[in-house]
Write a protein that holds these residues in place. Structure first.
Motif, PDB file in Angstrom:
ATOM      1  N   SER A  43     -76.643  72.827  42.743  1.00  0.00           N
ATOM      2  CA  SER A  43     -75.200  72.626  42.722  1.00  0.00           C
ATOM      3  C   SER A  43     -74.756  71.720  43.870  1.00  0.00           C
ATOM      4  N   ALA A  44     -75.275  71.944  45.067  1.00  0.00           N
ATOM      5  CA  ALA A  44     -74.894  71.117  46.221  1.00  0.00           C
ATOM      6  C   ALA A  44     -75.318  69.668  46.022  1.00  0.00           C
ATOM      7  N   LEU A  45     -76.491  69.461  45.469  1.00  0.00           N
ATOM      8  CA  LEU A  45     -76.970  68.102  45.232  1.00  0.00           C
ATOM      9  C   LEU A  45     -76.067  67.376  44.238  1.00  0.00           C
ATOM     10  N   ALA A  46     -75.804  67.995  43.108  1.00  0.00           N
ATOM     11  CA  ALA A  46     -74.971  67.357  42.089  1.00  0.00           C
ATOM     12  C   ALA A  46     -73.530  67.195  42.568  1.00  0.00           C
ATOM     13  N   THR A  47     -73.010  68.187  43.304  1.00  0.00           N
ATOM     14  CA  THR A  47     -71.647  68.096  43.813  1.00  0.00           C
ATOM     15  C   THR A  47     -71.515  66.949  44.803  1.00  0.00           C
ATOM     16  N   SER A  48     -72.504  66.753  45.647  1.00  0.00           N
ATOM     17  CA  SER A  48     -72.481  65.651  46.609  1.00  0.00           C
ATOM     18  C   SER A  48     -72.425  64.303  45.892  1.00  0.00           C
ATOM     19  N   VAL A  49     -73.258  64.148  44.889  1.00  0.00           N
ATOM     20  CA  VAL A  49     -73.262  62.902  44.108  1.00  0.00           C
ATOM     21  C   VAL A  49     -71.903  62.705  43.456  1.00  0.00           C
ATOM     22  N   ARG A  50     -71.422  63.737  42.785  1.00  0.00           N
ATOM     23  CA  ARG A  50     -70.152  63.637  42.062  1.00  0.00           C
ATOM     24  C   ARG A  50     -68.986  63.324  42.992  1.00  0.00           C
ATOM     25  N   SER A  64     -63.004  59.390  42.031  1.00  0.00           N
ATOM     26  CA  SER A  64     -61.830  58.933  41.282  1.00  0.00           C
ATOM     27  C   SER A  64     -62.196  58.468  39.874  1.00  0.00           C
ATOM     28  N   ASN A  65     -63.355  58.921  39.400  1.00  0.00           N
ATOM     29  CA  ASN A  65     -63.822  58.470  38.093  1.00  0.00           C
ATOM     30  C   ASN A  65     -64.487  59.624  37.331  1.00  0.00           C
ATOM     31  N   PRO A  66     -63.706  60.599  36.880  1.00  0.00           N
ATOM     32  CA  PRO A  66     -64.304  61.738  36.176  1.00  0.00           C
ATOM     33  C   PRO A  66     -65.031  61.351  34.891  1.00  0.00           C
ATOM     34  N   ASP A  67     -64.568  60.323  34.217  1.00  0.00           N
ATOM     35  CA  ASP A  67     -65.264  59.886  33.000  1.00  0.00           C
ATOM     36  C   ASP A  67     -66.621  59.287  33.338  1.00  0.00           C
ATOM     37  N   GLY A  68     -66.665  58.535  34.433  1.00  0.00           N
ATOM     38  CA  GLY A  68     -67.938  57.978  34.893  1.00  0.00           C
ATOM     39  C   GLY A  68     -68.914  59.086  35.265  1.00  0.00           C
ATOM     40  N   TRP A  69     -68.394  60.118  35.958  1.00  0.00           N
ATOM     41  CA  TRP A  69     -69.243  61.254  36.322  1.00  0.00           C
ATOM     42  C   TRP A  69     -69.799  61.930  35.071  1.00  0.00           C
ATOM     43  N   ALA A  70     -68.943  62.157  34.083  1.00  0.00           N
ATOM     44  CA  ALA A  70     -69.379  62.827  32.852  1.00  0.00           C
ATOM     45  C   ALA A  70     -70.496  62.035  32.177  1.00  0.00           C
ATOM     46  N   ALA A  71     -70.342  60.727  32.113  1.00  0.00           N
ATOM     47  CA  ALA A  71     -71.364  59.885  31.491  1.00  0.00           C
ATOM     48  C   ALA A  71     -72.659  59.888  32.299  1.00  0.00           C
ATOM     49  N   TYR A  72     -72.534  59.781  33.629  1.00  0.00           N
ATOM     50  CA  TYR A  72     -73.704  59.779  34.510  1.00  0.00           C
ATOM     51  C   TYR A  72     -74.463  61.101  34.402  1.00  0.00           C
ATOM     52  N   ALA A  73     -73.735  62.214  34.491  1.00  0.00           N
ATOM     53  CA  ALA A  73     -74.373  63.524  34.436  1.00  0.00           C
ATOM     54  C   ALA A  73     -75.039  63.744  33.076  1.00  0.00           C
ATOM     55  N   ALA A 107     -72.243  73.670  35.657  1.00  0.00           N
ATOM     56  CA  ALA A 107     -71.506  74.749  36.341  1.00  0.00           C
ATOM     57  C   ALA A 107     -71.126  74.397  37.781  1.00  0.00           C
ATOM     58  N   LEU A 108     -70.552  73.228  37.977  1.00  0.00           N
ATOM     59  CA  LEU A 108     -70.122  72.814  39.316  1.00  0.00           C
ATOM     60  C   LEU A 108     -68.697  73.282  39.594  1.00  0.00           C
ATOM     61  N   PRO A 109     -68.360  73.417  40.874  1.00  0.00           N
ATOM     62  CA  PRO A 109     -66.968  73.727  41.217  1.00  0.00           C
ATOM     63  C   PRO A 109     -66.074  72.537  40.834  1.00  0.00           C
ATOM     64  N   PRO A 110     -64.763  72.718  40.833  1.00  0.00           N
ATOM     65  CA  PRO A 110     -63.863  71.616  40.471  1.00  0.00           C
ATOM     66  C   PRO A 110     -64.100  70.378  41.336  1.00  0.00           C
ATOM     67  N   MET A 111     -63.809  69.222  40.762  1.00  0.00           N
ATOM     68  CA  MET A 111     -63.993  67.962  41.451  1.00  0.00           C
ATOM     69  C   MET A 111     -63.120  67.872  42.687  1.00  0.00           C
ATOM     70  N   ASN A 112     -63.690  67.372  43.779  1.00  0.00           N
ATOM     71  CA  ASN A 112     -62.987  67.204  45.052  1.00  0.00           C
ATOM     72  C   ASN A 112     -62.428  65.795  45.112  1.00  0.00           C
ATOM     73  N   ASN A 113     -61.117  65.671  44.965  1.00  0.00           N
ATOM     74  CA  ASN A 113     -60.475  64.346  45.001  1.00  0.00           C
ATOM     75  C   ASN A 113     -59.849  64.033  46.345  1.00  0.00           C
TER      76      ASN A 113
END
Length: 69
Positions: free
Chosen positions: A25-32, A38-47, A60-66
């Motif tokens: 979770s920490a690894l993926a959250t850091s990347v995201r 500022s690009n949730p669609d890009g994150w969804a495609a990348y993930a 199952a990541l916590p909400p996006m940190n903007n």
């Protein structure tokens, strides 16, 4: 995304990959949060693309940190 966010994210990945056990979770959250803040669609495609090879990535990541600079 600024160069600073990318640099921060890239600095965290190597250490996080060496953690035992790997905090998925920490690894993926850091990347995201650093590369896709500022690009949730890009994150969804990348993930989704990474999940083809790494099924647990980005699940199952916590909400996006903007609030990152």
């Amino acid at each position: 995304m600024t160069h600073t966010n990318a640099e921060r994210s890239c600095c965290l990945w190597p250490q996080q990959l060496l953690d035992d056990p790997l905090d998925r979770s920490a690894l993926a959250t850091s990347v995201r949060d650093h590369l896709f803040a500022s690009n949730p669609d890009g994150w969804a495609a990348y993930a989704a693309t990474l999940r083809a090879q790494v099924p647990w990535f980005g699940e199952a990541l916590p909400p996006m940190n903007n609030t990152l600079p």
